[in-house]
Scaffold this motif. Structure first.
Motif, PDB file in Angstrom:
ATOM      1  N   VAL A 277       0.857  -1.179   0.000  1.00 16.69           N
ATOM      2  CA  VAL A 277       0.000   0.000   0.000  1.00 16.69           C
ATOM      3  C   VAL A 277       0.897   1.233   0.000  1.00 16.69           C
ATOM      4  O   VAL A 277       1.740   1.400   0.883  1.00 16.69           O
ATOM      5  CB  VAL A 277      -0.933   0.030   1.230  1.00 16.69           C
ATOM      6  N   THR A 278       0.684   2.076  -0.999  1.00 16.17           N
ATOM      7  CA  THR A 278       1.426   3.325  -1.090  1.00 16.17           C
ATOM      8  C   THR A 278       0.551   4.463  -0.590  1.00 16.17           C
ATOM      9  O   THR A 278      -0.571   4.654  -1.072  1.00 16.17           O
ATOM     10  CB  THR A 278       1.849   3.609  -2.541  1.00 16.17           C
ATOM     11  N   LEU A 279       1.043   5.193   0.405  1.00 14.67           N
ATOM     12  CA  LEU A 279       0.347   6.363   0.935  1.00 14.67           C
ATOM     13  C   LEU A 279       0.889   7.579   0.190  1.00 14.67           C
ATOM     14  O   LEU A 279       2.022   8.022   0.430  1.00 14.67           O
ATOM     15  CB  LEU A 279       0.575   6.483   2.438  1.00 14.67           C
ATOM     16  N   ALA A 280       0.076   8.113  -0.727  1.00 21.33           N
ATOM     17  CA  ALA A 280       0.557   9.110  -1.680  1.00 21.33           C
ATOM     18  C   ALA A 280       1.029  10.398  -1.015  1.00 21.33           C
ATOM     19  O   ALA A 280       2.024  10.991  -1.439  1.00 21.33           O
ATOM     20  CB  ALA A 280      -0.540   9.410  -2.702  1.00 21.33           C
ATOM     21  N   GLU A 287       3.681  -2.808   3.700  1.00 18.15           N
ATOM     22  CA  GLU A 287       3.212  -4.152   3.356  1.00 18.15           C
ATOM     23  C   GLU A 287       2.163  -4.561   4.376  1.00 18.15           C
ATOM     24  O   GLU A 287       2.432  -4.570   5.586  1.00 18.15           O
ATOM     25  CB  GLU A 287       4.386  -5.134   3.361  1.00 18.15           C
ATOM     26  N   ILE A 288       0.960  -4.870   3.904  1.00 15.28           N
ATOM     27  CA  ILE A 288      -0.126  -5.235   4.816  1.00 15.28           C
ATOM     28  C   ILE A 288      -0.742  -6.557   4.376  1.00 15.28           C
ATOM     29  O   ILE A 288      -0.667  -6.922   3.195  1.00 15.28           O
ATOM     30  CB  ILE A 288      -1.214  -4.136   4.884  1.00 15.28           C
ATOM     31  N   PRO A 289      -1.379  -7.300   5.301  1.00 14.26           N
ATOM     32  CA  PRO A 289      -1.978  -8.590   4.943  1.00 14.26           C
ATOM     33  C   PRO A 289      -3.292  -8.427   4.186  1.00 14.26           C
ATOM     34  O   PRO A 289      -4.038  -7.468   4.409  1.00 14.26           O
ATOM     35  CB  PRO A 289      -2.204  -9.255   6.292  1.00 14.26           C
ATOM     36  N   LYS A 290      -3.562  -9.360   3.308  1.00 16.27           N
ATOM     37  CA  LYS A 290      -4.864  -9.413   2.662  1.00 16.27           C
ATOM     38  C   LYS A 290      -5.917  -9.828   3.683  1.00 16.27           C
ATOM     39  O   LYS A 290      -5.626 -10.512   4.659  1.00 16.27           O
ATOM     40  CB  LYS A 290      -4.858 -10.427   1.514  1.00 16.27           C
ATOM     41  N   THR A 323      -5.490   3.733  -7.172  1.00 16.01           N
ATOM     42  CA  THR A 323      -5.499   2.496  -7.970  1.00 16.01           C
ATOM     43  C   THR A 323      -5.604   1.301  -7.041  1.00 16.01           C
ATOM     44  O   THR A 323      -5.302   1.394  -5.842  1.00 16.01           O
ATOM     45  CB  THR A 323      -4.209   2.346  -8.811  1.00 16.01           C
ATOM     46  N   GLY A 324      -6.011   0.166  -7.603  1.00 15.47           N
ATOM     47  CA  GLY A 324      -6.035  -1.088  -6.866  1.00 15.47           C
ATOM     48  C   GLY A 324      -7.436  -1.643  -6.669  1.00 15.47           C
ATOM     49  O   GLY A 324      -8.433  -0.998  -6.997  1.00 15.47           O
ATOM     50  N   THR A 325      -7.484  -2.858  -6.133  1.00 15.04           N
ATOM     51  CA  THR A 325      -8.743  -3.564  -5.886  1.00 15.04           C
ATOM     52  C   THR A 325      -8.919  -3.800  -4.397  1.00 15.04           C
ATOM     53  O   THR A 325      -7.979  -4.233  -3.714  1.00 15.04           O
ATOM     54  CB  THR A 325      -8.767  -4.915  -6.621  1.00 15.04           C
ATOM     55  N   LYS A 350      -7.164  -6.267  -1.901  1.00 13.06           N
ATOM     56  CA  LYS A 350      -7.054  -7.472  -2.723  1.00 13.06           C
ATOM     57  C   LYS A 350      -5.806  -7.424  -3.596  1.00 13.06           C
ATOM     58  O   LYS A 350      -5.332  -8.454  -4.070  1.00 13.06           O
ATOM     59  CB  LYS A 350      -8.290  -7.596  -3.627  1.00 13.06           C
ATOM     60  N   SER A 351      -5.306  -6.222  -3.855  1.00  7.47           N
ATOM     61  CA  SER A 351      -4.130  -6.052  -4.693  1.00  7.47           C
ATOM     62  C   SER A 351      -3.313  -4.893  -4.144  1.00  7.47           C
ATOM     63  O   SER A 351      -3.697  -4.260  -3.151  1.00  7.47           O
ATOM     64  CB  SER A 351      -4.544  -5.762  -6.135  1.00  7.47           C
ATOM     65  N   ASP A 352      -2.185  -4.609  -4.755  1.00  9.13           N
ATOM     66  CA  ASP A 352      -1.426  -3.423  -4.377  1.00  9.13           C
ATOM     67  C   ASP A 352      -2.313  -2.188  -4.547  1.00  9.13           C
ATOM     68  O   ASP A 352      -3.102  -2.090  -5.503  1.00  9.13           O
ATOM     69  CB  ASP A 352      -0.183  -3.285  -5.250  1.00  9.13           C
ATOM     70  N   LEU A 353      -2.179  -1.244  -3.606  1.00  7.73           N
ATOM     71  CA  LEU A 353      -3.039  -0.059  -3.612  1.00  7.73           C
ATOM     72  C   LEU A 353      -2.202   1.213  -3.569  1.00  7.73           C
ATOM     73  O   LEU A 353      -1.098   1.228  -3.006  1.00  7.73           O
ATOM     74  CB  LEU A 353      -3.962  -0.047  -2.373  1.00  7.73           C
ATOM     75  N   VAL A 354      -2.778   2.265  -4.125  1.00 12.09           N
ATOM     76  CA  VAL A 354      -2.283   3.610  -3.908  1.00 12.09           C
ATOM     77  C   VAL A 354      -3.440   4.411  -3.314  1.00 12.09           C
ATOM     78  O   VAL A 354      -4.511   4.491  -3.916  1.00 12.09           O
ATOM     79  CB  VAL A 354      -1.787   4.269  -5.214  1.00 12.09           C
ATOM     80  N   LEU A 355      -3.223   4.950  -2.119  1.00 13.91           N
ATOM     81  CA  LEU A 355      -4.265   5.665  -1.402  1.00 13.91           C
ATOM     82  C   LEU A 355      -3.870   7.120  -1.220  1.00 13.91           C
ATOM     83  O   LEU A 355      -2.693   7.441  -0.994  1.00 13.91           O
ATOM     84  CB  LEU A 355      -4.529   5.049  -0.028  1.00 13.91           C
TER      85      LEU A 355
END
Length: 357
Positions: A277-280, A287-290, A323-325, A350-355
């Protein structure tokens, strides 16, 4: 009169431009615990156990209190061991100065345990602005079916209390269905019984699902089938997310359906692995668990995102997903739409994210 105006002007000047508001509040509350430059404060003046695990607190509110409508929720902020913690509860307004806060002690719940076991008369708590749209006055219809499980009874009680106090309950046709595990966990039964005798069109049923004497069935399709002219009635449901989701499916033929979940039903996490997870805003990559809520995962990584109810209602934790699911942990619905608003308390990655955080 001029002296009072000058005093108020001076106070506003001090609170807005000269003194740190927290410092000013500190000294003001030495004189009166409910005085504040901006906070909505309340002081516990009565405490009563109404069931084995449910407490009602009568609270005297400060002049700054913004009372919500019956059925709405208030953020409740308390300080425990030097930490400010916020949870969301329904309040019942008793008069122009007092509210009733009724809550159930939650296993391992820090705030509910403090309020039920540790809080005492004269303790001060803080309120946030009310919110919530599950309100009878939003609808012209006066035929209501109220479905409540556990602590979901508190907003229902608040609505019914307000209707009874104003005399409007006599104009409503209400059927309340209320589920608890055991007989000693049912709240407000005495007043429900009183109302059922006073108002011919008010009736209620309490279902004890784990009683030693007679076990009632959990919410199912038969409960909807037993209600005549369901397509002419408004249905409100409040309880854990699983209960609310089931009620929505079972009562889909109602004229209108509205609901709020007060907690997330535990769902077994079968997902394995981690995502990035990228914190913009801070340009951090974690890195976080699903399967775990993003809010919990970020807090476990020593991040401190803004949050409130932790139930997906108040939207304080909402941010834009670049981005991401993600997957809603309550409904299991997935969302891959870029730029959508994301409530991180009720969604997992569910996937890599950008928040946008």
């Amino acid at each position: 009169m001029h002296v009072v105006q000058r005093k108020n002007t001076a106070l506003n000047f001090l609170s807005g431009s000269v003194c740190d508001s927290n410092l000013l509040n500190f000294w003001m509350q030495k004189l009166n615990p409910l005085w504040s430059t901006h906070q909505m404060l309340g002081q516990i003046c009565q405490k009563e156990y109404i069931t084995a695990d449910t407490v009602s607190l009568k609270i005297r509110c400060s002049k700054r209190m913004k009372f919500g409508l019956a059925g709405q929720h208030h953020p409740v902020i308390v300080e425990i061991d030097g930490r400010r913690l916020e949870r969301t509860y329904s309040l019942t307004q008793l008069d122009d100065e007092h509210v009733k806060l009724t809550l159930k002690k939650v296993p391992n719940g820090i705030v509910s345990t403090w309020l039920c076991d540790t809080s005492k008369i004269s303790d001060v708590i803080e309120f946030g602005m009310p919110y919530g749209d599950m309100l009878p006055q939003n609808y012209d219809d006066k035929q209501l079916i109220l479905l409540a499980a556990g602590s979901g009874i508190t907003p229902m009680y608040s609505m019914l209390y307000a209707l009874a106090k104003s005399g409007e309950l006599a104009n409503y046709q209400v059927h309340l269905l209320y589920w608890v595990k055991y007989e000693d966990q049912a709240a407000f039964v005495d007043i429900f019984d009183e109302w059922s005798q006073k108002y011919p069109h008010f009736k209620y049923d309490v279902f004890y699902t784990q009683s030693e004497t007679s076990t009632a069935s959990r919410l199912n399709e038969e409960h909807a089938q037993e209600i005549e002219n369901l397509d002419h009635k408004v249905v409100f449901a409040c309880g854990p997310s699983g209960f609310v989701q089931l009620a929505k499916e079972i009562f889909q033929d109602a004229k209108l359906f509205d609901s709020e979940a007060f907690s997330l039903s535990p769902i077994e996490n079968t997902e394995e692995g981690t995502v990035q997870v990228t914190l913009a805003r801070s340009n951090k990559v974690l890195e976080i668990p699903k399967g775990q809520s993003i809010l919990d995962a970020l807090e476990n990584a020593n991040e401190k995102p803004i949050s409130g109810c932790r139930m997906g209602i108040c939207n304080k934790c909402a941010c834009h997903k670049v981005t991401g699911t993600t997957k809603n942990v309550a409904t299991q619905a997935e969302n891959s739409e870029p730029g959508s608003l994301l409530r991180i308390c009720v969604n997992s990655a569910k996937s890599d994210l950008v928040l946008d955080l």
